[in-house]
Design a protein around this motif. Sequence first.
Motif, mmCIF file in Angstrom:
data_model
loop_
_atom_site.group_PDB
_atom_site.id
_atom_site.type_symbol
_atom_site.label_atom_id
_atom_site.label_comp_id
_atom_site.label_asym_id
_atom_site.label_seq_id
_atom_site.Cartn_x
_atom_site.Cartn_y
_atom_site.Cartn_z
ATOM 1 N N PRO A 65 17.961 42.021 -24.627
ATOM 2 C CA PRO A 65 16.667 42.686 -24.721
ATOM 3 C C PRO A 65 15.890 42.562 -23.416
ATOM 4 N N ALA A 66 15.237 43.654 -23.014
ATOM 5 C CA ALA A 66 14.528 43.655 -21.735
ATOM 6 C C ALA A 66 13.264 42.808 -21.829
ATOM 7 N N GLY A 67 12.523 42.949 -22.932
ATOM 8 C CA GLY A 67 11.381 42.066 -23.143
ATOM 9 C C GLY A 67 10.080 42.502 -22.510
ATOM 10 N N TYR A 68 10.092 43.481 -21.624
ATOM 11 C CA TYR A 68 8.838 43.922 -21.004
ATOM 12 C C TYR A 68 8.535 45.360 -21.417
ATOM 13 N N ASP A 69 7.274 45.752 -21.220
ATOM 14 C CA ASP A 69 6.854 47.086 -21.634
ATOM 15 C C ASP A 69 6.769 48.028 -20.447
ATOM 16 N N TYR A 87 16.898 50.941 -18.157
ATOM 17 C CA TYR A 87 17.504 51.676 -17.052
ATOM 18 C C TYR A 87 17.348 53.175 -17.262
ATOM 19 N N PHE A 88 17.614 53.630 -18.501
ATOM 20 C CA PHE A 88 17.521 55.066 -18.767
ATOM 21 C C PHE A 88 16.073 55.547 -18.687
ATOM 22 N N VAL A 89 15.142 54.709 -19.139
ATOM 23 C CA VAL A 89 13.730 55.077 -19.028
ATOM 24 C C VAL A 89 13.378 55.287 -17.553
ATOM 25 N N GLY A 90 13.798 54.328 -16.719
ATOM 26 C CA GLY A 90 13.529 54.428 -15.288
ATOM 27 C C GLY A 90 14.193 55.643 -14.674
ATOM 28 N N LEU A 91 15.442 55.880 -15.065
ATOM 29 C CA LEU A 91 16.192 57.016 -14.526
ATOM 30 C C LEU A 91 15.464 58.318 -14.838
ATOM 31 N N ILE A 92 15.009 58.452 -16.084
ATOM 32 C CA ILE A 92 14.348 59.694 -16.476
ATOM 33 C C ILE A 92 13.014 59.844 -15.751
ATOM 34 N N ASN A 93 12.302 58.728 -15.555
ATOM 35 C CA ASN A 93 11.058 58.813 -14.796
ATOM 36 C C ASN A 93 11.321 59.214 -13.351
ATOM 37 N N THR A 94 12.421 58.705 -12.788
ATOM 38 C CA THR A 94 12.786 59.102 -11.433
ATOM 39 C C THR A 94 13.106 60.593 -11.386
ATOM 40 N N LEU A 95 13.892 61.059 -12.351
ATOM 41 C CA LEU A 95 14.234 62.475 -12.381
ATOM 42 C C LEU A 95 12.977 63.323 -12.576
ATOM 43 N N ILE A 134 7.171 52.397 -6.176
ATOM 44 C CA ILE A 134 6.995 50.966 -6.381
ATOM 45 C C ILE A 134 5.683 50.476 -5.769
ATOM 46 N N ALA A 135 5.231 51.167 -4.714
ATOM 47 C CA ALA A 135 4.022 50.717 -4.013
ATOM 48 C C ALA A 135 2.781 50.871 -4.872
ATOM 49 N N ILE A 136 2.772 51.841 -5.791
ATOM 50 C CA ILE A 136 1.572 52.061 -6.592
ATOM 51 C C ILE A 136 1.848 51.859 -8.070
ATOM 52 N N GLY A 137 3.023 51.353 -8.414
ATOM 53 C CA GLY A 137 3.288 51.050 -9.811
ATOM 54 C C GLY A 137 3.729 52.241 -10.633
ATOM 55 N N TYR A 138 4.360 53.241 -9.986
ATOM 56 C CA TYR A 138 4.952 54.311 -10.778
ATOM 57 C C TYR A 138 6.271 53.782 -11.352
ATOM 58 N N ALA A 139 6.417 53.894 -12.680
ATOM 59 C CA ALA A 139 7.518 53.193 -13.356
ATOM 60 C C ALA A 139 8.847 53.919 -13.200
ATOM 61 N N ASP A 140 9.345 54.001 -11.977
ATOM 62 C CA ASP A 140 10.626 54.680 -11.777
ATOM 63 C C ASP A 140 11.777 53.675 -11.851
ATOM 64 N N VAL A 168 13.563 52.162 -9.523
ATOM 65 C CA VAL A 168 13.497 51.004 -8.631
ATOM 66 C C VAL A 168 12.456 50.003 -9.132
ATOM 67 N N HIS A 169 11.374 50.528 -9.640
ATOM 68 C CA HIS A 169 10.278 49.664 -10.057
ATOM 69 C C HIS A 169 10.617 48.880 -11.331
ATOM 70 N N GLY A 170 11.082 49.600 -12.350
ATOM 71 C CA GLY A 170 11.341 48.939 -13.625
ATOM 72 C C GLY A 170 12.649 48.179 -13.646
ATOM 73 N N PHE A 171 13.735 48.944 -13.637
ATOM 74 C CA PHE A 171 15.050 48.319 -13.739
ATOM 75 C C PHE A 171 15.380 47.535 -12.474
ATOM 76 N N GLY A 172 15.135 48.167 -11.313
ATOM 77 C CA GLY A 172 15.487 47.534 -10.040
ATOM 78 C C GLY A 172 14.519 46.436 -9.650
ATOM 79 N N GLY A 173 13.383 46.312 -10.352
ATOM 80 C CA GLY A 173 12.410 45.298 -9.990
ATOM 81 C C GLY A 173 12.244 44.258 -11.082
ATOM 82 N N ILE A 174 11.733 44.712 -12.231
ATOM 83 C CA ILE A 174 11.398 43.757 -13.288
ATOM 84 C C ILE A 174 12.665 43.206 -13.943
#
Lengths: 389, 337
Positions: free
Chosen positions: A58-62, A80-88, A332-338, A340-346
């Motif tokens: 479980p990822a555990g974060y929102d 990962y898929f949430v981030g991928l779709i936000n990136t797309l 990632i600089a402004i907290g857009y949940a793409d 890199v930010h979500g999966f690649g960061g958190i």
Amino acid sequence: MNGLTLRNIFFDEKIRSILIQAFVVGLIGVGIYSLIQTTSYNLDKRGIDTGFEFLKNPAGYDISLTLIPYTNTDTHLQAYFVGLINTLLIAVTGCFVATIIGFTIGIIRLSTNWLFRNFAYAYVEATRNVPILLHIIFWYTVLLELPKIKEAANFLKFFFLSNRGVYSPALILQDGMGIVFIFIIFSIVFAIIFNIWAKKKQESTGVQLPVFLINSGVIIFLPIIVFIALGMPLLWDHPVLKGFNFKGGMVIRPEFVAMLLGLGIYTGSYIAEIVRSGIISVSKGQREAASALGLKKNIVMKLVIIPQALRVIIPPLTNQYLNLTKNSSLGIAIGYADLVHGFGGISLNITGQAIEIMAMVMATYLTISLTISLFMNLYNKSVQFKGNT
Amino acid sequence: MKYIKSLMVALTVVLFTSASFADTLNDVKARGMLKCGSNTGLVGFAAPDDAGVWKGVDVDVCRAVAAAVFGDANAMEVVPTTSKARFTVLQSGEIDMLARNTTWTFSRDVDLGLEFVGVNYYDGQGFLVPASLGVSSALDLDGASVCIQVGTTTELNLADFFRMHKMEYESIPVETNDEADAAFLAGRCDVYTTDQSGLYAQRSTYPNPDDWVVLPEIISKEPLGPSVRHGDSKWADVVRWSLNTMIIAEEMGITSANVDSHLSSDNPSILRLLGKEGAYGAMLGVNNDFGYQIIKQVGNYGESFERNIGLSTPMAIARGVNSMWTKGGLIYAPPFR
């Protein structure tokens, strides 16, 4: 002359170059192999688990911006898929905005009006000479200066503007909407078939039908008539300020808008230059010849200039789309949940599986980029000269 | 060809040298300087002052270790690390130890190849809100927008807390302190959450600190402590007992000011701590007077606390759970014998 002696083989240009190349390839192979060996040895030695098992945990974060179902009890894979779709999402909308800005400004750059032309020139020079990261942060800072949530500006009665985003009513689909969607699809299919039929008719008889008018009429009015006939099966969910935030409705967050503006305006200036060079590349004679045939100005643009300009525009345009997609990781600089930010960061920080996660993120960007290239190349082929060679 | 040859040698060296490290204490001694990973800038814990000198309770742990190894608290360099890079930087051997407000958790201790050697600050995640919001408890935060600094256990605690109390929230994760701060001050979010120590630090930098309230709830256990690479117990011992020395010194009432007068103490445990009796330094692989040097140059735990984050500083943090165990707090060190 002397036959195949060892000396001859060594001094044979062809064989020698093959030998050298084989040696270099071997060297790179050994290099990569030892890199992998060293890495896995070190990971093992430091007691760091490897592998992709963590994806099932479980990822555990929102994440606030989710276009697919996700809660903090879902897995890292789902994150990962949430981030991928936000990136797309940002890549596609960004490319769209950049293309519109680019084509508009690019054509204005060639305008005969001094003011328009120089305005476009100033825009291009001012934006493309500032780093993209500053564009994004600039727009985010501007958006944060909008009214605070309690003082959200109301416009057009149902819309609210604040530094937490634009709140608008959301549609709630009721029974019967399915039928309307079927009619929408039906009218689009009709439009495509009608278009082909009209083209054939024009080719055989020379009669031009008002295709655009009829098609847009069908696509717009047919579903609306069905929609009204079914008693308008839609409800509006209005946003209401409750406690800390608006409840209900839809929100477009400032992080997304800042990304869209930053990426769109920055990349748009490059696309403008590409469009301008594409149009200039079509020789003056083409335009004059088309005019001499008696074609109207807009027909000349549509049938003669643009198709030839596209041949020049598409390859560098592909490049810009790729750049925009990759630049979207700056969210990632402004907290857009793409991605890199979500999966690649958190996720990375929680699991500590840096190598696996980074490899996944890199492979994902590679796949997206190659897919864009593939489609743009196919499109490019379709606009190239098809003559006898 | 000559270039290719040297390139190959360089390549081989790069590829294979990183594979070997084992005895950090020897490496540090050979280098003549300690490389200590810390925060990129968190007032009171690790931040450069006006003169560019790093100050803070975490930096003091680095200084204590340097004092123990070299007899010189300044024989160290602070390497600022981000929350995301800190573990990688430690694992790769770029730094010798990490003293960077880092929470000791199971998975970090076991799975990430780290070895936590102690706790130098008992923290917990809290919430900072504008006083004008009129909120007095974290349980009133249903529906709030929350700014989070990413790369910590913060997101997980936050998600658990809101889930447990069946409340909703909008999470706005931001990469660095400064950006999260800017978004919070602009009103992008109602609440700022991180460890309470961080909240106090943040608040002390605001123009009117009194306009902001740290809510009473603590939603997590965050024991912050220094860590080293797993599998080098000898080095872990040096760092652990440097910290313990500071704690024991406070317990015994030895400060940097009065340490010299204690050199002729009648109390054998003080004499052991200051290296006058026994060969404890030698057991650890450092000079026998390492305890004296730490206390003389860095001070005891309480001194470090008061100097950096205590009530007289802008941070204004009360000792609270970070009091000595003899005063009802959690700060405790095993006996020095």
